[in-house]
Design a protein around this motif. Sequence first.
Motif, PDB file in Angstrom:
ATOM      1  N   PHE A  18       0.833  -1.204   0.000  1.00  0.00           N
ATOM      2  CA  PHE A  18       0.000   0.000   0.000  1.00  0.00           C
ATOM      3  C   PHE A  18       0.870   1.258   0.000  1.00  0.00           C
ATOM      4  O   PHE A  18       1.950   1.275   0.592  1.00  0.00           O
ATOM      5  N   SER A  20      -0.480   4.351   0.979  1.00  0.00           N
ATOM      6  CA  SER A  20      -0.884   5.278   2.045  1.00  0.00           C
ATOM      7  C   SER A  20      -1.749   4.555   3.066  1.00  0.00           C
ATOM      8  O   SER A  20      -2.219   3.440   2.816  1.00  0.00           O
ATOM      9  N   PHE A  21      -1.939   5.226   4.198  1.00  0.00           N
ATOM     10  CA  PHE A  21      -2.763   4.645   5.239  1.00  0.00           C
ATOM     11  C   PHE A  21      -4.211   5.036   5.039  1.00  0.00           C
ATOM     12  O   PHE A  21      -4.520   6.061   4.422  1.00  0.00           O
ATOM     13  N   LYS A  22      -5.087   4.230   5.584  1.00  0.00           N
ATOM     14  CA  LYS A  22      -6.516   4.520   5.528  1.00  0.00           C
ATOM     15  C   LYS A  22      -6.928   5.152   6.846  1.00  0.00           C
ATOM     16  O   LYS A  22      -6.498   4.693   7.900  1.00  0.00           O
ATOM     17  N   GLN A  25      -5.178   5.051  10.597  1.00  0.00           N
ATOM     18  CA  GLN A  25      -4.241   3.936  10.810  1.00  0.00           C
ATOM     19  C   GLN A  25      -2.852   4.409  11.242  1.00  0.00           C
ATOM     20  O   GLN A  25      -2.257   3.843  12.157  1.00  0.00           O
ATOM     21  N   PRO A  43     -15.319   1.289  11.826  1.00  0.00           N
ATOM     22  CA  PRO A  43     -16.378   0.452  11.254  1.00  0.00           C
ATOM     23  C   PRO A  43     -15.805  -0.726  10.467  1.00  0.00           C
ATOM     24  O   PRO A  43     -14.633  -0.727  10.096  1.00  0.00           O
ATOM     25  N   THR A  44     -16.625  -1.712  10.247  1.00  0.00           N
ATOM     26  CA  THR A  44     -16.236  -2.886   9.475  1.00  0.00           C
ATOM     27  C   THR A  44     -15.692  -2.463   8.114  1.00  0.00           C
ATOM     28  O   THR A  44     -16.272  -1.599   7.471  1.00  0.00           O
ATOM     29  N   GLY A  45     -14.584  -3.068   7.748  1.00  0.00           N
ATOM     30  CA  GLY A  45     -13.977  -2.721   6.468  1.00  0.00           C
ATOM     31  C   GLY A  45     -13.074  -1.508   6.544  1.00  0.00           C
ATOM     32  O   GLY A  45     -12.479  -1.095   5.553  1.00  0.00           O
ATOM     33  N   GLY A  46     -12.955  -0.945   7.742  1.00  0.00           N
ATOM     34  CA  GLY A  46     -12.159   0.268   7.909  1.00  0.00           C
ATOM     35  C   GLY A  46     -10.663   0.018   7.856  1.00  0.00           C
ATOM     36  O   GLY A  46      -9.870   0.937   7.624  1.00  0.00           O
ATOM     37  N   GLY A  47     -10.264  -1.235   8.106  1.00  0.00           N
ATOM     38  CA  GLY A  47      -8.853  -1.573   8.059  1.00  0.00           C
ATOM     39  C   GLY A  47      -8.219  -1.723   9.435  1.00  0.00           C
ATOM     40  O   GLY A  47      -7.101  -1.247   9.688  1.00  0.00           O
ATOM     41  N   LYS A  48      -8.899  -2.436  10.298  1.00  0.00           N
ATOM     42  CA  LYS A  48      -8.373  -2.616  11.652  1.00  0.00           C
ATOM     43  C   LYS A  48      -7.161  -3.538  11.685  1.00  0.00           C
ATOM     44  O   LYS A  48      -6.212  -3.300  12.433  1.00  0.00           O
ATOM     45  N   SER A  49      -7.207  -4.591  10.874  1.00  0.00           N
ATOM     46  CA  SER A  49      -6.132  -5.590  10.968  1.00  0.00           C
ATOM     47  C   SER A  49      -4.756  -4.962  10.805  1.00  0.00           C
ATOM     48  O   SER A  49      -3.818  -5.294  11.527  1.00  0.00           O
ATOM     49  N   LEU A  50      -4.650  -4.061   9.849  1.00  0.00           N
ATOM     50  CA  LEU A  50      -3.343  -3.457   9.582  1.00  0.00           C
ATOM     51  C   LEU A  50      -2.788  -2.736  10.823  1.00  0.00           C
ATOM     52  O   LEU A  50      -1.579  -2.646  10.995  1.00  0.00           O
ATOM     53  N   PHE A  83       0.197 -12.137   1.642  1.00  0.00           N
ATOM     54  CA  PHE A  83       0.262 -10.712   1.493  1.00  0.00           C
ATOM     55  C   PHE A  83       1.655 -10.167   1.778  1.00  0.00           C
ATOM     56  O   PHE A  83       2.229  -9.392   1.030  1.00  0.00           O
TER      57      PHE A  83
HETATM   58  P1  ADP Z   1     -11.806  -4.492   9.438  1.00  0.00           P
HETATM   59  O1  ADP Z   1     -11.162  -5.560  10.258  1.00  0.00           O
HETATM   60  O2  ADP Z   1     -11.704  -3.137  10.045  1.00  0.00           O
HETATM   61  O3  ADP Z   1     -13.230  -4.825   9.071  1.00  0.00           O
HETATM   62  P2  ADP Z   1      -9.849  -5.201   7.486  1.00  0.00           P
HETATM   63  O4  ADP Z   1      -8.671  -5.079   8.362  1.00  0.00           O
HETATM   64  O5  ADP Z   1     -10.331  -6.569   7.190  1.00  0.00           O
HETATM   65  O6  ADP Z   1     -11.056  -4.358   8.049  1.00  0.00           O
HETATM   66  O7  ADP Z   1      -9.544  -4.385   6.145  1.00  0.00           O
HETATM   67  C1  ADP Z   1     -10.526  -4.152   5.185  1.00  0.00           C
HETATM   68  C2  ADP Z   1      -9.909  -4.014   3.810  1.00  0.00           C
HETATM   69  O8  ADP Z   1      -9.156  -2.808   3.708  1.00  0.00           O
HETATM   70  C3  ADP Z   1      -8.941  -5.119   3.475  1.00  0.00           C
HETATM   71  O9  ADP Z   1      -9.260  -5.548   2.165  1.00  0.00           O
HETATM   72  C4  ADP Z   1      -7.575  -4.490   3.543  1.00  0.00           C
HETATM   73  O10 ADP Z   1      -6.669  -5.097   2.672  1.00  0.00           O
HETATM   74  C5  ADP Z   1      -7.864  -3.070   3.125  1.00  0.00           C
HETATM   75  N1  ADP Z   1      -6.878  -2.102   3.655  1.00  0.00           N
HETATM   76  C6  ADP Z   1      -6.500  -1.964   4.942  1.00  0.00           C
HETATM   77  N2  ADP Z   1      -5.612  -0.957   5.067  1.00  0.00           N
HETATM   78  C7  ADP Z   1      -5.409  -0.448   3.834  1.00  0.00           C
HETATM   79  C8  ADP Z   1      -4.606   0.626   3.298  1.00  0.00           C
HETATM   80  N3  ADP Z   1      -3.830   1.364   4.069  1.00  0.00           N
HETATM   81  N4  ADP Z   1      -4.688   0.849   1.964  1.00  0.00           N
HETATM   82  C9  ADP Z   1      -5.484   0.110   1.175  1.00  0.00           C
HETATM   83  N5  ADP Z   1      -6.265  -0.891   1.619  1.00  0.00           N
HETATM   84  C10 ADP Z   1      -6.226  -1.180   2.926  1.00  0.00           C
END
Ligand code: ADP
Length: 736
Positions: A18, A20-22, A25, A43-50, A83
């Motif tokens: 990636f 940039s950060f979402k 993050q 929220p869901t899909g926000g990118g928590k895992s990263l 990944f």
């Molecule tokens: P959550 O757990 O918050 O529901 P995820 O961690 O599963 O969300 O991430 C949701 C999606 O966003 C994933 O497909 C992930 O690859 C993508 N994502 C996370 N961070 C970034 C980023 N910085 N740039 C682009 N995509 C990202």
Amino acid sequence: MTISRDELYSKLKKFFGFDSFKGNQEEIITHLIGGGDAFVLMPTGGGKSLCYQLPALCLPGTAIVISPLIALMKNQVDALREFVHTDDSTHIAHFLNSSLSKTQIQQVRADLIAGRTKLLYVAPESLTKEENVAMLRSIKISFYAIDEAHCISEWGHDFRPEYRRISETVAQIGKAPIIALTATATPKVQSDIQKNLGMTGARVFKSSFNRPNLYYEIRDKSNAKREIIKFIKENPGKSGIIYCLSRKKVEELAELLNVNGIKARPYHAGLDAATRATNQDDFLMERADVIVATIAFGMGIDKPDVRFVIHYDVPKSLEGYYQETGRAGRDGGEGKCITFYNHKDIQKLEKFMQGKPISEQEIGKQLLLDVVSYAESNQCRRKILLNYFGEDYPQDNCGCCDNCLYPKEQFDGQQQMMYVMDLILSLKENFKTEHLADILAGVSNSVIKSYNHHKHPLYGVGRDRGARFWAAVIRQGLVLHLLDKDIDKYGLINITPKGMEFHKKPYPIMLTQQRTFAECEDDDDETPITRPKPGAAGGGGDPILLTMLKQVREGLSRRLNLPPWIIFADPSLEDMSIFYPITLEELHKCQGVGEGKARKFGAEFIKTIKSYVEENDILRPDDIVVRNVANKSANKIFIIQSIDRKMPFEDICRAKDMDMSELLDEIESIVSSGTRINIDYYIRRAVDMDDMEDIFTYFKEEAHSDSIDEAMRDLGDYDEMEVRLVRIKFISEIGN
Ligand code: ADP
Ligand code: MG
């Protein structure tokens, strides 16, 4: 540890690709790497895992990731290995749960002890195991990440007792920073999580939970099934989820939809794993448009183009509701969220809570009350929801909910709010909404009397409006931040500083009239077919039209050389004389008229009906006609699918616990309602070929009706089962 911005971005690029950060993050990650505790609401899909994966890769030691779903754990680890671009990614992440074999566990341990593993995913029950604690004590932990952290709180919609033990186990293993993450937390749940994990000092990172593309609507549940069918038919080809509270309801509704030509699949925990997986796949692969599910469905599913989420039954909490509606429109496109609501459902849910421990009951009741006030409110739904999650929504009109699009009347509630506040103050902020409302409305019950509140000076000042009106005033006071609810004390109402100012110097405030909902109407027992008023004569349908239709059938029978009953049976003609179908679509909705039959034989019938309707100026029932599901047919879909897979009938019987005769009953009713199925694979085994041909010819050329008894008499010494099987083949092939 500190890390420079350049280095962080280069790692983001290197490991994840990636640029940039979402959202926030970057802030979160920098904070965690710096050794701080973090509480992340995104929220869901926000990118928590990263938020924990990247720090884990930057810091020395192993990050422990606690996550509730064993099934998802493997996916996450696989995805991460896929990944992350490093020299040897197989060791970089592992999971530890009850699904691993002894050898696999050994490998995990070896990698951990050698310091190769950067992330270890564990289920809470594995984390607390003694041997695991002992092993983890011997390695360096970079930090702990607790995903889906709302599972800690009894006030969350997904409480898991084993999450409660995380904190003591973490203390045994050794201190390290903690990051807790969730997509759903009210202020109450948030405080529970922080207290329980001993991280009250953590920095809180909160993203907006607003989902601007979702449309929220609450409908009166008095004719829900019909409205659902109508809605889906008006939205052809779109994917949607329908949530029901019971497995039985799921099965029934899925079947009703199928019978009405909608491709729907059931999903609930009572189905075996294989069926569940198939149905879920059908939905994901768009072989089915609709999935009807209990809340068991949806966790960990990511279908971006779900266009509607319907709650057939009222949800148990707003948290659950928000999570479930959140599955609509993840791609940012259309997402309609429609909930059917009535009071009877609320009472049902309250009844379910009886017999549970008191504290659990209180929590359940409170959560339900919030649902009630949401459903009945006339305020912007988006505003209420965001407010519930501790977020302010600055606009008054979001333009994307039923209340904003179709606003209800407002009134100046200054005087009413003053009554409420006077009462709260006189009772020292010690009572809940319903009790306060009951006093103002002058309700007389044992609780009121036990406090002597029927003697209170404000008792009955608002008698003309009723308790529900007063409860609504209080709820609106909460949303306006004039009042506050002490959630720690089960919802006692108090007055905020802003409210005290209002009380000192009152000013006009606009409140909305309450909506009214059906008190008890529930379509559970209702027959979904509404028969419009019969035509000129009494009885079922229009007798003149019926006679005409019978003549059409006779003519057709002669021309096609087919028995009349095979074309359309009498009940089909009767339906036509009631509903006056004038298109193939409509014709197909009469009982016994499958799509095939409609196409094959329908044209002449439609023509006759159309000219009859025009000549006699008949007002047709133009509302959608819903086909009913025969009560005993809960197994039909299973049977059709099994026959498609050429499953031996004996196996179908065993799976559904029926005998052969019952199975044939079901199949007969399937084919006679117009569904075409091919049972040749079974006939070949069960019936001699010559016999088959004799019986088939009999039905084609000699039979006067579809009676089996008559056929047995005319045919002589055949086995009844053989005759029935061939008759099924005949009806299916010739008729459908
Ligand atoms: P959550 O757990 O918050 O529901 P995820 O961690 O599963 O969300 O991430 C949701 C999606 O966003 C994933 O497909 C992930 O690859 C993508 N994502 C996370 N961070 C970034 C980023 N910085 N740039 C682009 N995509 C990202
Ligand atoms: Mg996640």
